[in-house]
Design an enzyme around this catalytic site. Structure first.
Site, PDB file in Angstrom:
ATOM      1  N   TYR A   1       0.874  -1.185   0.000  1.00  0.00           N
ATOM      2  CA  TYR A   1       0.000   0.000   0.000  1.00  0.00           C
ATOM      3  C   TYR A   1       0.900   1.220   0.000  1.00  0.00           C
TER       4      TYR A   1
ATOM      5  N   GLN B   1       1.140   4.858  -0.253  1.00  0.00           N
ATOM      6  CA  GLN B   1       0.504   6.175  -0.129  1.00  0.00           C
ATOM      7  C   GLN B   1       1.506   7.212   0.346  1.00  0.00           C
ATOM      8  N   THR B   2       2.194   6.956   1.453  1.00  0.00           N
ATOM      9  CA  THR B   2       3.102   7.926   2.061  1.00  0.00           C
ATOM     10  C   THR B   2       4.306   8.223   1.162  1.00  0.00           C
TER      11      THR B   2
ATOM     12  N   SER C   1       0.990  12.412   6.669  1.00  0.00           N
ATOM     13  CA  SER C   1      -0.290  12.808   7.280  1.00  0.00           C
ATOM     14  C   SER C   1      -1.184  13.507   6.263  1.00  0.00           C
TER      15      SER C   1
ATOM     16  N   GLN D   1       2.857  -1.779  42.871  1.00  0.00           N
ATOM     17  CA  GLN D   1       2.912  -2.679  41.702  1.00  0.00           C
ATOM     18  C   GLN D   1       1.498  -2.908  41.166  1.00  0.00           C
TER      19      GLN D   1
ATOM     20  N   ARG E   1       0.161   0.097  39.292  1.00  0.00           N
ATOM     21  CA  ARG E   1       0.740   0.287  37.953  1.00  0.00           C
ATOM     22  C   ARG E   1       0.282  -0.808  36.985  1.00  0.00           C
TER      23      ARG E   1
ATOM     24  N   GLY F   1      15.169  -5.150  36.377  1.00  0.00           N
ATOM     25  CA  GLY F   1      16.296  -5.297  35.444  1.00  0.00           C
ATOM     26  C   GLY F   1      16.033  -6.337  34.382  1.00  0.00           C
TER      27      GLY F   1
ATOM     28  N   GLU G   1      -0.683   4.358   9.939  1.00  0.00           N
ATOM     29  CA  GLU G   1      -2.147   4.405   9.800  1.00  0.00           C
ATOM     30  C   GLU G   1      -2.683   5.710  10.353  1.00  0.00           C
TER      31      GLU G   1
HETATM   32  C1  LIG Z   1       3.087  -5.629  12.510  1.00  0.00           C
HETATM   33  C2  LIG Z   1       2.096  -5.451  11.392  1.00  0.00           C
HETATM   34  C3  LIG Z   1       0.671  -5.395  11.904  1.00  0.00           C
HETATM   35  C4  LIG Z   1      -0.331  -6.088  10.984  1.00  0.00           C
HETATM   36  C5  LIG Z   1      -1.678  -5.374  10.969  1.00  0.00           C
HETATM   37  C6  LIG Z   1      -2.240  -5.243   9.593  1.00  0.00           C
HETATM   38  C7  LIG Z   1      -1.916  -4.288   8.694  1.00  0.00           C
HETATM   39  C8  LIG Z   1      -0.838  -3.305   8.876  1.00  0.00           C
HETATM   40  C9  LIG Z   1      -1.280  -2.113   9.580  1.00  0.00           C
HETATM   41  C10 LIG Z   1      -0.417  -1.143   9.976  1.00  0.00           C
HETATM   42  C11 LIG Z   1       1.062  -1.230   9.975  1.00  0.00           C
HETATM   43  C12 LIG Z   1       1.649  -1.199   8.625  1.00  0.00           C
HETATM   44  C13 LIG Z   1       1.363  -0.330   7.648  1.00  0.00           C
HETATM   45  C14 LIG Z   1       0.958   1.051   7.796  1.00  0.00           C
HETATM   46  C15 LIG Z   1       0.332   1.632   6.752  1.00  0.00           C
HETATM   47  C16 LIG Z   1       0.124   3.065   6.684  1.00  0.00           C
HETATM   48  O1  LIG Z   1       0.542   3.828   7.523  1.00  0.00           O
HETATM   49  S1  LIG Z   1      -0.793   3.528   5.328  1.00  0.00           S
HETATM   50  C17 LIG Z   1      -0.780   5.289   5.346  1.00  0.00           C
HETATM   51  C18 LIG Z   1      -1.613   5.842   6.470  1.00  0.00           C
HETATM   52  N1  LIG Z   1      -1.718   7.245   6.312  1.00  0.00           N
HETATM   53  C19 LIG Z   1      -2.635   7.965   6.974  1.00  0.00           C
HETATM   54  O2  LIG Z   1      -3.361   7.487   7.817  1.00  0.00           O
HETATM   55  C20 LIG Z   1      -2.709   9.411   6.583  1.00  0.00           C
HETATM   56  C21 LIG Z   1      -3.443  10.222   7.615  1.00  0.00           C
HETATM   57  N2  LIG Z   1      -4.098  11.357   6.983  1.00  0.00           N
HETATM   58  C22 LIG Z   1      -5.415  11.288   6.613  1.00  0.00           C
HETATM   59  O3  LIG Z   1      -6.113  10.315   6.797  1.00  0.00           O
HETATM   60  C23 LIG Z   1      -6.000  12.538   5.979  1.00  0.00           C
HETATM   61  O4  LIG Z   1      -4.976  13.277   5.380  1.00  0.00           O
HETATM   62  C24 LIG Z   1      -6.719  13.435   7.036  1.00  0.00           C
HETATM   63  C25 LIG Z   1      -7.937  12.705   7.512  1.00  0.00           C
HETATM   64  C26 LIG Z   1      -5.795  13.720   8.205  1.00  0.00           C
HETATM   65  C27 LIG Z   1      -7.074  14.768   6.410  1.00  0.00           C
HETATM   66  O5  LIG Z   1      -7.934  14.498   5.337  1.00  0.00           O
HETATM   67  P1  LIG Z   1      -8.169  15.663   4.262  1.00  0.00           P
HETATM   68  O6  LIG Z   1      -9.102  15.143   3.238  1.00  0.00           O
HETATM   69  O7  LIG Z   1      -6.851  16.166   3.819  1.00  0.00           O
HETATM   70  O8  LIG Z   1      -8.834  16.868   5.052  1.00  0.00           O
HETATM   71  P2  LIG Z   1     -10.117  17.013   5.950  1.00  0.00           P
HETATM   72  O9  LIG Z   1      -9.773  16.828   7.375  1.00  0.00           O
HETATM   73  O10 LIG Z   1     -10.739  18.306   5.555  1.00  0.00           O
HETATM   74  O11 LIG Z   1     -11.159  15.854   5.525  1.00  0.00           O
HETATM   75  C28 LIG Z   1     -12.058  16.095   4.444  1.00  0.00           C
HETATM   76  C29 LIG Z   1     -13.329  15.318   4.716  1.00  0.00           C
HETATM   77  O12 LIG Z   1     -13.028  13.927   4.585  1.00  0.00           O
HETATM   78  C30 LIG Z   1     -13.405  13.268   5.774  1.00  0.00           C
HETATM   79  N3  LIG Z   1     -12.489  12.162   5.974  1.00  0.00           N
HETATM   80  C31 LIG Z   1     -11.154  12.242   6.144  1.00  0.00           C
HETATM   81  N4  LIG Z   1     -10.628  11.017   6.295  1.00  0.00           N
HETATM   82  C32 LIG Z   1     -11.662  10.142   6.215  1.00  0.00           C
HETATM   83  C33 LIG Z   1     -11.765   8.714   6.312  1.00  0.00           C
HETATM   84  N5  LIG Z   1     -10.686   7.945   6.515  1.00  0.00           N
HETATM   85  N6  LIG Z   1     -12.976   8.159   6.174  1.00  0.00           N
HETATM   86  C34 LIG Z   1     -14.062   8.942   5.968  1.00  0.00           C
HETATM   87  N7  LIG Z   1     -14.061  10.312   5.885  1.00  0.00           N
HETATM   88  C35 LIG Z   1     -12.857  10.886   5.996  1.00  0.00           C
HETATM   89  C36 LIG Z   1     -13.294  14.308   6.853  1.00  0.00           C
HETATM   90  O13 LIG Z   1     -14.069  13.961   7.989  1.00  0.00           O
HETATM   91  C37 LIG Z   1     -13.833  15.524   6.147  1.00  0.00           C
HETATM   92  O14 LIG Z   1     -15.223  15.388   6.100  1.00  0.00           O
HETATM   93  P3  LIG Z   1     -16.133  16.699   6.291  1.00  0.00           P
HETATM   94  O15 LIG Z   1     -15.722  17.611   5.160  1.00  0.00           O
HETATM   95  O16 LIG Z   1     -15.761  17.275   7.630  1.00  0.00           O
HETATM   96  O17 LIG Z   1     -17.545  16.182   6.237  1.00  0.00           O
HETATM   97  C1  LIG Z   2       6.584   1.259  10.762  1.00  0.00           C
HETATM   98  C2  LIG Z   2       5.850   2.095   9.749  1.00  0.00           C
HETATM   99  C3  LIG Z   2       5.172   1.463   8.715  1.00  0.00           C
HETATM  100  C4  LIG Z   2       4.523   2.222   7.739  1.00  0.00           C
HETATM  101  N1  LIG Z   2       3.907   1.576   6.687  1.00  0.00           N
HETATM  102  C5  LIG Z   2       3.334   2.319   5.710  1.00  0.00           C
HETATM  103  C6  LIG Z   2       2.732   1.678   4.577  1.00  0.00           C
HETATM  104  O1  LIG Z   2       2.726   0.456   4.471  1.00  0.00           O
HETATM  105  N2  LIG Z   2       2.170   2.449   3.617  1.00  0.00           N
HETATM  106  C7  LIG Z   2       2.147   3.820   3.701  1.00  0.00           C
HETATM  107  O2  LIG Z   2       1.628   4.469   2.796  1.00  0.00           O
HETATM  108  N3  LIG Z   2       2.694   4.464   4.782  1.00  0.00           N
HETATM  109  C8  LIG Z   2       3.285   3.745   5.771  1.00  0.00           C
HETATM  110  N4  LIG Z   2       3.851   4.379   6.855  1.00  0.00           N
HETATM  111  C9  LIG Z   2       3.870   5.843   6.897  1.00  0.00           C
HETATM  112  C10 LIG Z   2       2.881   6.370   7.926  1.00  0.00           C
HETATM  113  O3  LIG Z   2       1.573   6.188   7.477  1.00  0.00           O
HETATM  114  C11 LIG Z   2       3.169   7.855   8.175  1.00  0.00           C
HETATM  115  O4  LIG Z   2       4.461   7.964   8.739  1.00  0.00           O
HETATM  116  C12 LIG Z   2       2.112   8.424   9.124  1.00  0.00           C
HETATM  117  O5  LIG Z   2       0.894   8.578   8.445  1.00  0.00           O
HETATM  118  C13 LIG Z   2       2.533   9.761   9.741  1.00  0.00           C
HETATM  119  O6  LIG Z   2       2.745  10.701   8.729  1.00  0.00           O
HETATM  120  P1  LIG Z   2       4.126  11.530   8.696  1.00  0.00           P
HETATM  121  O7  LIG Z   2       5.244  10.587   8.754  1.00  0.00           O
HETATM  122  O8  LIG Z   2       3.998  12.454   7.564  1.00  0.00           O
HETATM  123  O9  LIG Z   2       4.104  12.359  10.045  1.00  0.00           O
HETATM  124  P2  LIG Z   2       3.981  13.956  10.189  1.00  0.00           P
HETATM  125  O10 LIG Z   2       2.612  14.387   9.841  1.00  0.00           O
HETATM  126  O11 LIG Z   2       5.121  14.575   9.469  1.00  0.00           O
HETATM  127  O12 LIG Z   2       4.166  14.084  11.773  1.00  0.00           O
HETATM  128  C14 LIG Z   2       5.230  14.822  12.346  1.00  0.00           C
HETATM  129  C15 LIG Z   2       4.652  15.635  13.493  1.00  0.00           C
HETATM  130  O13 LIG Z   2       3.808  16.648  12.935  1.00  0.00           O
HETATM  131  C16 LIG Z   2       2.565  16.676  13.632  1.00  0.00           C
HETATM  132  N5  LIG Z   2       1.517  17.153  12.729  1.00  0.00           N
HETATM  133  C17 LIG Z   2       1.373  16.871  11.422  1.00  0.00           C
HETATM  134  N6  LIG Z   2       0.293  17.500  10.912  1.00  0.00           N
HETATM  135  C18 LIG Z   2      -0.269  18.188  11.932  1.00  0.00           C
HETATM  136  C19 LIG Z   2      -1.416  19.045  12.063  1.00  0.00           C
HETATM  137  N7  LIG Z   2      -2.218  19.312  11.027  1.00  0.00           N
HETATM  138  N8  LIG Z   2      -1.685  19.565  13.273  1.00  0.00           N
HETATM  139  C20 LIG Z   2      -0.897  19.289  14.339  1.00  0.00           C
HETATM  140  N9  LIG Z   2       0.208  18.516  14.285  1.00  0.00           N
HETATM  141  C21 LIG Z   2       0.515  17.975  13.092  1.00  0.00           C
HETATM  142  C22 LIG Z   2       2.344  15.216  14.041  1.00  0.00           C
HETATM  143  O14 LIG Z   2       1.431  15.135  15.128  1.00  0.00           O
HETATM  144  C23 LIG Z   2       3.764  14.802  14.427  1.00  0.00           C
HETATM  145  O15 LIG Z   2       3.997  15.176  15.777  1.00  0.00           O
HETATM  146  C24 LIG Z   2       4.520   3.632   7.841  1.00  0.00           C
HETATM  147  C25 LIG Z   2       5.176   4.273   8.892  1.00  0.00           C
HETATM  148  C26 LIG Z   2       5.844   3.507   9.847  1.00  0.00           C
HETATM  149  C27 LIG Z   2       6.562   4.198  10.976  1.00  0.00           C
END
Ligand SMILES: CCCCC/C=C\C/C=C\C/C=C\C=C\C(=O)SCCNC(=O)CCNC(=O)[C@H](O)C(C)(C)COP(=O)(O)OP(=O)(O)OC[C@H]1O[C@@H](n2cnc3c(N)ncnc32)[C@H](O)[C@@H]1OP(=O)(O)O
Ligand SMILES: Cc1cc2nc3c(=O)[nH]c(=O)nc-3n(C[C@H](O)[C@H](O)[C@H](O)COP(=O)(O)OP(=O)(O)OC[C@H]3O[C@@H](n4cnc5c(N)ncnc54)[C@H](O)[C@@H]3O)c2cc1C
Length: 645
Positions: free
Chosen positions: A136, A138-139, A145, A311, A314, A382, A405
């Site tokens: 996946y 995306q980042t 974020s 203990q 906590r 320890g 996520e």
């Molecule tokens: C050891 C392994 C474990 C195994 C477990 C299984 C799988 C692995 C799981 C995790 C570990 C490994 C991989 C990790 C993967 C990743 O990290 S993938 C990348 C993840 N990235 C993010 O999560 C990015 C975070 N940012 C966002 O989601 C959006 O940028 C954000 C919501 C912060 C902002 O959205 P944006 O559209 O830019 O702005 P708004 O805030 O104005 O939102 C617009 C409207 O859209 C609605 N909305 C936003 N997000 C959602 C959503 N997810 N679903 C539904 N609706 C959404 C938002 O509420 C606004 O709506 P209104 O306009 O207010 O009505």
């Molecule tokens: C182990 C690991 C696995 C991952 N796997 C995947 C993957 O499989 N696929 C994928 O696409 N991504 C993956 N990612 C990426 C991950 O989804 C991003 O790192 C995560 O979404 C955080 O975004 P960032 O790194 O841009 O953090 P940033 O947004 O740069 O965060 C830095 C600091 O800025 C602050 N900040 C940012 N925006 C705001 C705001 N609007 N207001 C206030 N504070 C703010 C945050 O709180 C944080 O303290 C992985 C990351 C890790 C660590």
């Protein structure tokens, strides 16, 4: 335990509830318990899945071993004709962060949730048979974020009927996707869709990254691993990668909600939190019952550290939280399933609530769990710092959950948007429902007085619920009133974001407490099972109240006296839970293999095994260490010579 002495037998005999029934409650059903138990033992008995050597392997050997395990796991799944449920459990008990997590945990869900029917028919059979391996993507290096800030472009070329996936800048390089670096052949890549010079925002694109013949990157694609991560073994079994550029045929563009996969994965992460927390608590609880320190009377046995009130203070709230997160995770899974069914009928009415709940509970449970695993390490003194305790590795693998996520603060700000929108609609025809239904009683909640007169009054679930609802309602209304003073709402939101985050935490803690209370209203069989769960629910709630006493007092939701009575009741609850502690962690039904901890062994036979483990370290392969003759001997000789001069 044939022939093995159970050093925790006395503890197990103290249990005042039916542990076997609690195992069913923890598993969710008898079916899941029996399936989990069978698969856990299958994994534990397979030498390929050993994990006690991870800390001493080089990154390349560690990674190659991960590939070996993943291939062996797949082979066993095919040989044994395991169902998807059994296969998922097998990967869980193998307990290794690997590319398969992202293939099954994100790539497949993204296709199921976002691809058209036709695309699903093309890609899912390939993915299910592991004829392709996906991730996946995306980042990016410059954006994680801020999804709307992603720079990768996908420009449609009508000549070739393809999209050119382009990384226009260094910061647009895809960066972090798990499985991307060395293994995945495909990815769902998120990029800005451009057609006829028009930009249409971020969309998903199914992109082939590598040849299915020789695994080499396709022409024009740069791809690799992003390097070592926190901790030794830990998450370094995962090839988080970097990639630039690519191609995608037009038919590979999913049409659905691009955010859907994140909602799905966030709800799974809440259940993952309960698993990780319960593992750490199991280790710390068993070891706290084994460890004795101080308190011996005239040469008698010393005191078990689990009997110290500090203990218990906590440890037991962490034990309670493991159960609390289990039940809120069950509810969240229902909420996600319900919203998915509604979306299929084009009913978007509960999507905002699903987004707010998955975002907020993912944030709350992962922050708590990461801190709790570290607390469990400290609870073990320890020996908790030894890799053989299992806690350093568990911590190192777990802590990125606070970031991936969705960064936990960024997600709480999403909850804050949802809360502020709810408050702004109070008094209108649009009545708050679901997890914000309590806001519909805001007049009452703004003026109600907590009725607690004595400590036991805190055992009334309605008393606890009303205190938590009043706290959150008053915090939300207070920050909304401050927001209203800003001419520019966005400016106000940024200025008041710390207050907004605190109100969001309060709202999410209320959800956890309310779902625990709802769980207790169900029929729960087994002697003493519901009683013990009731104690854990009260410990979870009163511990949160104690830790966030400032909120409750500053909003006038309770008085200082009532806060003190809550603390008195907590100590009393600890005494009631104490004889049941070992049985409560036995109910998780973890094998010693899965726990991976000498301190958390089922038989409590800690010291001999700790001592045995030490000699396995490669450093003990030789009595005189490598480097002695080159560096230490000359040093000593020089020092001795200088001393004689
Ligand atoms: C050891 C392994 C474990 C195994 C477990 C299984 C799988 C692995 C799981 C995790 C570990 C490994 C991989 C990790 C993967 C990743 O990290 S993938 C990348 C993840 N990235 C993010 O999560 C990015 C975070 N940012 C966002 O989601 C959006 O940028 C954000 C919501 C912060 C902002 O959205 P944006 O559209 O830019 O702005 P708004 O805030 O104005 O939102 C617009 C409207 O859209 C609605 N909305 C936003 N997000 C959602 C959503 N997810 N679903 C539904 N609706 C959404 C938002 O509420 C606004 O709506 P209104 O306009 O207010 O009505
Ligand atoms: C182990 C690991 C696995 C991952 N796997 C995947 C993957 O499989 N696929 C994928 O696409 N991504 C993956 N990612 C990426 C991950 O989804 C991003 O790192 C995560 O979404 C955080 O975004 P960032 O790194 O841009 O953090 P940033 O947004 O740069 O965060 C830095 C600091 O800025 C602050 N900040 C940012 N925006 C705001 C705001 N609007 N207001 C206030 N504070 C703010 C945050 O709180 C944080 O303290 C992985 C990351 C890790 C660590």
């Amino acid at each position: 335990m044939d022939g093995v002495v159970d050093h925790l037998a006395d503890e197990r005999n103290k249990a005042q509830f039916d542990v076997e029934e609690m195992k069913i409650v923890w598993a969710g059903s008898r079916h899941v318990f029996e399936l989990s138990d069978r698969i856990a033992r299958l994994v534990a008995s397979d030498p390929v899945f050993r994990k006690d050597n991870r800390a001493t392997l080089s990154r390349k050997d560690l990674f190659k071993n991960t590939l070996r395990k993943a291939a062996h796991a797949w082979k066993r799944i095919i040989e044994l004709r395991l169902s998807e449920e059994e296969a998922s459990k097998l990967r869980f008990y193998v307990d290794e962060a690997a590319f398969t997590d992202l293939h099954w945990g994100m790539f497949v869900p993204a296709i199921k949730g976002q691809a058209t029917e036709e695309q699903q028919q093309k890609w899912l059979p390939l993915a299910y048979k592991m004829q392709i391996i996906g991730c996946y993507a995306q980042t990016e290096l410059g954006h994680g974020s801020n999804v709307q800030g992603l720079e990768t472009t996908a420009t449609f070329d009508p000549q070739t009927d393809e999209f050119d996936i382009h990384s226009p800048t260094l910061t647009s390089s895809k960066w972090w996707p798990g499985g991307l670096g060395k293994v995945s052949t495909h990815a769902v890549v998120y990029a800005r869709l451009i057609t006829d010079g028009q930009e249409h925002g971020v969309h998903g694109f199914i992109v082939q990254l590598r040849s299915l013949d020789d695994h080499l990157p396709l022409p024009g694609i740069t791809i690799g691993d992003i390097g070592m991560k926190f901790g030794n073994g830990a998450y370094n079994t995962m090839d988080n990668g970097v990639t630039r550029n690519g191609k995608c045929v037009r038919s590979n563009v999913p049409r659905q909600l691009i955010y859907g996969t994140m909602v799905f994965v966030r709800q799974t992460i809440v259940s993952d939190a309960s698993c990780a927390l319960s593992r750490a608590v199991c280790i710390a609880t068993r070891y706290s019952a084994v460890r004795r320190q101080f308190g011996s009377q005239n040469g008698g046995v010393e005191t078990q550290v689990i009997d110290y009130k500090t203990q218990q203070n906590r440890l037991f709230p962490l034990l309670a939280a493991a159960y609390a997160f289990r039940f809120v995770g069950e509810w969240l899974k229902w909420l996600y399933t319900d919203v998915t069914q509604r979306l299929q009928a084009n009913d978007f009415s509960t999507l905002p609530e699903a987004h707010a709940c998955t975002a907020g509970l993912k944030s709350l449970t992962t922050t708590f769990t990461a801190d709790a695993i570290e607390e469990c390490r400290k609870l073990c003194g320890g020996h908790g710092y030894l890799c053989s305790s299992g806690l350093p590795e568990l911590f190192a693998v777990y802590v990125p959950a606070c970031t991936y996520e969705g960064d936990n603060v960024v997600l709480l700000l999403q909850v804050a948007r949802f809360l502020m929108k709810t408050v702004s609609q109070l008094g209108s025809e649009k009545k708050p429902v679901g997890t914000t239904a309590y806001m519909g009683r805001v007049e009452h909640l703004m003026q109600c007085r907590c009725s607690v007169q004595k400590a036991e009054d805190w055992l009334n679930p309605n008393t606890i619920l009303e205190a938590f609802e009043a706290r959150t309602a008053r915090m939300s209304v207070a920050v909304a009133q401050k927001l209203a003073q800003f001419a520019n709402p966005e400016e106000g939101f940024l200025e008041l974001s710390p207050n907004l985050v605190e109100a969001s935490v309060a709202h999410c803690q209320l959800i956890v407490v309310s779902k625990f209370i709802e769980k207790l209203q169900q029929d729960i069989p087994g002697k003493g099972v519901k009683e013990l769960l009731g104690m854990l629910c009260n410990i979870y709630a009163l511990n949160i109240l104690h830790k966030h006493l400032g909120d409750f007092l500053s909003t006038g939701s309770i008085t200082p006296k009532q806060g003190s009575l809550a603390n008195d009741q907590l100590r009393s609850l600890y005494s009631q839970v104490r004889p049941n502690a070992i049985a409560l962690v036995d109910a998780f039904n973890y094998t010693d293999h899965y726990l991976g901890s000498v301190l958390g062994r089922y038989d409590g036979n800690v010291y001999p095994k700790l001592y045995e483990e030490a000699w396995k370290d490669p450093l003990n392969d030789s009595v005189v260490p490598d480097g002695y003759h080159e560096y230490i001997r000359p040093l000593l000789k020089n020092q001795l010579r200088n001393a004689r001069l």
